[in-house]
Structures are given as C-alpha cells and as structure tokens.
Design an enzyme around this catalytic site. Sequence first.
Site, mmCIF file in Angstrom:
data_model
loop_
_atom_site.group_PDB
_atom_site.id
_atom_site.type_symbol
_atom_site.label_atom_id
_atom_site.label_comp_id
_atom_site.label_asym_id
_atom_site.label_seq_id
_atom_site.Cartn_x
_atom_site.Cartn_y
_atom_site.Cartn_z
ATOM 1 N N ASN A 57 -9.764 11.043 -14.429
ATOM 2 C CA ASN A 57 -8.924 11.881 -13.835
ATOM 3 C C ASN A 57 -8.507 11.451 -12.437
ATOM 4 O O ASN A 57 -7.778 12.213 -11.491
ATOM 5 C CB ASN A 57 -9.839 13.276 -13.547
ATOM 6 N N LYS A 112 -7.391 21.406 -29.437
ATOM 7 C CA LYS A 112 -7.318 19.999 -28.433
ATOM 8 C C LYS A 112 -7.785 20.511 -27.233
ATOM 9 O O LYS A 112 -7.790 21.822 -26.810
ATOM 10 C CB LYS A 112 -5.816 19.706 -28.120
ATOM 11 N N THR A 120 -9.089 24.368 -20.973
ATOM 12 C CA THR A 120 -7.868 23.965 -21.378
ATOM 13 C C THR A 120 -7.953 23.454 -22.640
ATOM 14 O O THR A 120 -7.910 22.544 -23.111
ATOM 15 C CB THR A 120 -7.186 22.709 -20.656
ATOM 16 N N THR A 151 -4.203 15.257 -26.347
ATOM 17 C CA THR A 151 -3.785 14.712 -25.006
ATOM 18 C C THR A 151 -4.896 13.624 -24.661
ATOM 19 O O THR A 151 -4.538 12.510 -25.221
ATOM 20 C CB THR A 151 -3.871 15.780 -23.853
ATOM 21 N N SER A 176 -2.463 13.623 -14.691
ATOM 22 C CA SER A 176 -2.725 14.303 -16.045
ATOM 23 C C SER A 176 -3.009 15.766 -15.829
ATOM 24 O O SER A 176 -2.907 16.146 -14.779
ATOM 25 C CB SER A 176 -3.932 13.672 -16.951
#
Lengths: 383, 383
Positions: B378, B168, B179, B146, B383
């Site tokens: 961010n 990832k 995450t 991502t 996102s």
Amino acid sequence: MSVTAAKGFTASGIAAGIKENGNPDLALVVNNGPRLAAAGVFTSNRVKAAPVLWSEQVLKGGQVSAVVLNSGGANACTGPKGFQDTHATAEKAAAVLDLDAGEVAVASTGLIGVLLPMDKLLAGVETAAAQLGPHGGEKAAIAIKTTDTVHKTSVRAGDGWTVGGMAKGAGMLAPGLATMLVVLTTDADVDTGTLDSALRAATRTTFDRVDSDGCMSTNDTVLLLASGASEVTPDRAEFAEAVRAVCDDLGQQLIRDAEGASKDIKVEVVGAATEEDAVEVGRSIARNNLLKCAIHGEDPNWGRVLSAIGTTGAAFEPDQLNVAINGVWVCKNGGVGEDRELVDMRYREVHIVADLAAGAATATIWTNDLTADYVHENSAYSS
Amino acid sequence: MSVTAAKGFTASGIAAGIKENGNPDLALVVNNGPRLAAAGVFTSNRVKAAPVLWSEQVLKGGQVSAVVLNSGGANACTGPKGFQDTHATAEKAAAVLDLDAGEVAVASTGLIGVLLPMDKLLAGVETAAAQLGPHGGEKAAIAIKTTDTVHKTSVRAGDGWTVGGMAKGAGMLAPGLATMLVVLTTDADVDTGTLDSALRAATRTTFDRVDSDGCMSTNDTVLLLASGASEVTPDRAEFAEAVRAVCDDLGQQLIRDAEGASKDIKVEVVGAATEEDAVEVGRSIARNNLLKCAIHGEDPNWGRVLSAIGTTGAAFEPDQLNVAINGVWVCKNGGVGEDRELVDMRYREVHIVADLAAGAATATIWTNDLTADYVHENSAYSS
C-alpha cells in the site's frame, strides 16, 4: 531543564533493575513547595492501570507532593495485587521523604499484564530519594523512556515564573490522550483550579490531538504541579498559554519520535461546520492505514483522504471537498484538482489540508506514516 | 462455477486495456430470465463512486438484466464526467444486448480519482458481449481482480435450485461492507423482496464483519440477481441460508487473500449484553494496529486486547474480562490467566475469544495481522 526548570522542585532518575537491560527505569519528582497544588488528566480507556486508579484518587485532594514514575512495566491488568503494589510504592516514597502517601502520585509504563518486581522498585525509591536534586530533571526524563529513542523535555519562561516538563511516549499514541507519561511543573503561585483549567484546555488541543496509531493506552497520565516558589501569580491567560505551549512542544516531540515513523503528518481540517466535525474528520484521516501507507510511499493519494472523510458524520457535500497535500490542491470540488506530480513529498513533514467547505471551524491532528519499521517494533517482541 | 452456476445466466471476462499491464479487466454478467429480480447492498461511505450512485438508482427499480464490472479504475471522485461515463457504459451494454439501460448495473474498482479510458471500456463491452456464455463465470471472476492473488467464487445447491457468486477484494476491507465487488446469482424463482431480505440478512453477519484494515471503500457493491430459470421457489429460510453460506464463504476467501496478511484472525466476542456491544468490541479489537502487529509476531499479547476493549462503550467490568488466544485463557478476571507460553501461534488462523461476562450475546469479526508486506503493497504504488 525538564521538571526542575521551575523553582521548588527536585528530581532524580535511576536504574532500579525493573528493566532487564539495566537502563534507567525509575524517576522521582518532588514538590518542595511552599504550594503543593496539582492537576491531572488521565487515560479515558476504561481498562485503567493500577497507578492511574491510584493517582486519580490522589488528585481528587488537589495536592501532590511527589510523583514516582517507572518504566519497564505498566502495572495494568494486574488485579488487586497490582493496586496494592502501587499503594506500597506511594507509601514507600512517603516514608522516605516524610510525606503523606495520599499526596504521592504514581505512574507506570511498559508491558501490560505483568506484576512489577516490588523488591527492586521499593529499593529504587530509596535510591532515587537519596539522589534528588535541583538539576535532576534530565535524569528523570531519561528514566521514563520505553521505546523512546530520545528523552523529551520543554520549558517556557514567564515574567518571573516558569513552566517546564518531561514526557515519554512513542507508540500507542491516541485519543483521550496518548500513551504518554507527562509531568509538568511550575513555580507560579497558582491554585488548583487555575492549574486544572489550564491543563485541561492545553491537553484538549495538544496531546489529545496527537494520534500516532489510533491505539489508546491504559496508563496515560499528565500531571501539572505548582510549587508557588516564584511567589509570582501570573495572568491566567498568560499562564494557560505557557502550559499550552509546553504541552504542544512535548506533543510534537512525541510525534517526531513515534515508533518506526518516517513521516510526521499534520492533518489540518478547515471549513468545518463545528470544531467537533473538524476533529472527527481529522481523526478519521489520521487513522486511515491505507493513507498512512501511501504517505510512507510518498504517494499523494488524495482518494484515500476522501475515502476517510466519507466515513464520518461531519457536515459536508462530497462534491465540495477540497484537499491539499504539501500546498498543492490535488482535489478540488470532490474531484481531480492540480497535478499530483507537483506534490513534493521528500521531506519528513507532510501537511494535509482537508477543506470541508461547510463552515469556519478548524482542527489539527498530528499523526505518522505506517511503516514496516512500526510493524517490526510492535511484532518482534512484547511491549 | 461462479455467477454461471445458476441457470439463466451468462457471463464473460476479457482484457479491455483498462489495466496497463494487459490483464483481464472487464466482466459482464447477464440475466436471461425469465425473472430479472435483483437486490443490492452498497458502501455506506458518503463519498460514493459514480457506479455506486448509478447502480443504487438501478436497484430501486428492483430489476437488473445485466451487470458491467471493471477493474483498473474506481471511477470515484471523478465528478459529473465520471457519472456520465458510468451512464454511457450502461447505455452501451444496453444497446449491444438489446436491454433497457435503466436495468444495467455498473461496478468499478481500482484507483480513486482517475477517469476511465472510455474508448477502451466501451469497445470492451462489445467484446465481452460477444463472448458471453453459460460457462463464463470463472473468466468474469478473474476479470474483476485488483490486488487479489486468486479469484473467488462459491456455490451452494438447493433442491433444484442454486446460488452462486464471485467476489473481489483484498484491501480496504471494512465496515458497512468491505472494498469488494460481489455478484451473486440464483435460478431460484424468488421475488425482489425475498432477495432483498436474504441479501441484507446475509451481508450483515458476513461481509460486514470482515474488517481487514478498517478502511471503508467508495465502491463496495454486492448484487444478488435471480433468473427464476429453475422454476423452483425454495423455502424462504432455506434460500436465505444458502445466500448466507455463499456470502460467508466468499468473505472467508477475501480474508484469506487480504493484502500482505500472514494470519487470519477470528475475533469472537462472547458474553456481551447485546449483539451491538459484541460487534463494537469485536471491531475495536480487530482494528487495533498494535494487536495486529503482535499477532504477526506470534505474540499472545492479551494486554492489547484489553486495551482495545477498554476504548468501547460496551457493558463490562474491567475486572471480569476474560480473553482466550488459540484456546488458552491467558487473561482471567481482567488479569493474568493461564501461562501465555502455552499458546501455539504457528498456524495461519488465530482465534481470539473475548468474554465480556455481561450477557449472552455474541458476534464474530474477521481480520488480518498487520505486516510489512501490507505496508509495502500500500505504499509502493498508488492503488
């Protein structure tokens, strides 16, 4: 107005040379009575600064005749010498003002791990004592600033009595109180027990729910002193409400001046099974760096709100959660709600409502966005 | 190497059009056996994405024949429709590959609260199936990125067997897993119980101690699949160590590629009474925004370390705490230690040692500094 709005108090604020830039850095607040009642609430950090350890002892006596506050150094993590320095500060104020050192509270703020320049500080106490006056509250409020861009004061008037105060704090605002030094004064004729219960009730829902950056200070101190000079004993509830209102106002001023912030975020949790659940969820949302960045970017990213709620132990079902941002219910029943394009985030205040759909309890936590300016303020120099 | 380093696996990675920018966004990993043993660890966030809910069910059967992974959308907070979409994805892969849909795991990553473009995704599954190959591991690793700037793979070889994997993850790295989407494969001939215990032991001290920004994802998934194709059953401890080593390597790669970070911070807690205490203290330090800013500014601000330790419930005495930054004991016995000017912070890796002087337990948490770039990444887009 500040700490001298109430009768029976004098104050001063001077530049003692503790700060290298020559700005005011020493404040003195004196209660001239007839009462010397006092209550205090301190940081719940287990690493407590020397002045916190000292003042906690002073408050156990229930009487405070004076408070010496300095910016320019926290006197935290300074070992036995740091504690001796705080003790010497109280002794000096007592000698100059003809008081009992055991009734002199001390509060410090600034960099951790550095000893204070005691020669300058003790000379400053003499100077500050010479400048005490019934209108010195503003100068005292200015002298306790660190990274604050403005000084903070507030006043509420009752029927023949007054509650006023000053606060400093701009970063490290967090739970169990924020990095703040607060002195509240009142000329109401109330005893220590009344002061203590009013102060604890007030801080629980005001300063303790201001959580700018999740970091807890070693030096937080909130003092409430009563002189009794008005000779009026207010209704307990009315008095408690005035104390709460002053704390709330000062807390809002802290949030509005938080380091580097461009948004003030009101996180209101509703529909909680208990107030504890509401506070836990509110704090989790308020401390989510990703959400705080999104708010900075004016992005109504409700997914980050749900993600933060999901880390808590509060009672809720994921598919019953609702989230509104600035009045638009962007998340309904745990999924997509109203069009996020409808959310207007141009203004400084952002209002997030998280509905847990699990009861009737509520709580509100105030926080700020996370900005490049916050990073700069806290990385460019030691503080 | 990636997920196709071990024998018995094929993989592919393609651009299905889920991402608007046309980058690869769909990966397929297939276990061709003879074994189909599998273990999985998922986010502890209570708000779980549809693919997590689905894959948790799949893993209960202990067999996984294929994994479909997509970037470009998390399929989280998408309600019953989102779950149907995950189900349809598994059904599609099963139909194309002649498998049982109940043995097809699904993992997604991307923005929360948006439904996936199912026409593109299902067509993509067909394309990905057509491109499956024994060297497809790299492409699969690329397709799950991502905000990752690089794809992450790792391999450890045993005596006749191999453990390999891909990961990832770049933001929202936190507790109870970060995450991250991780798929590990092995051709060792081991049963589900062995896989499960090896995976849980490995993630507990690797991925679970990578805490870039304290935010917990809705989508974290770590899968370990065994094909048995090597026909070698390794020593349990040796196998567990290989799994741990691959997890550790991938975890380090995640930290080194964390969003906007300029420093990788190793927070090593020693002298703790228990491992739980050590982890609690390590996390508290790793999540302190003020400290993370200070490290960004190459400021060895040990006061912020002590302030973070003080918020925990761990066993320690404030006046016995010691802190070293990059080998210099800047804090001794809760106060000033060696000269902070001796600390060299020019390099990317920063090593903080917090000695609680309360026992012999230790734990290491990895985190990053807090930077303006993190804020930008961010806040500039959803996102």
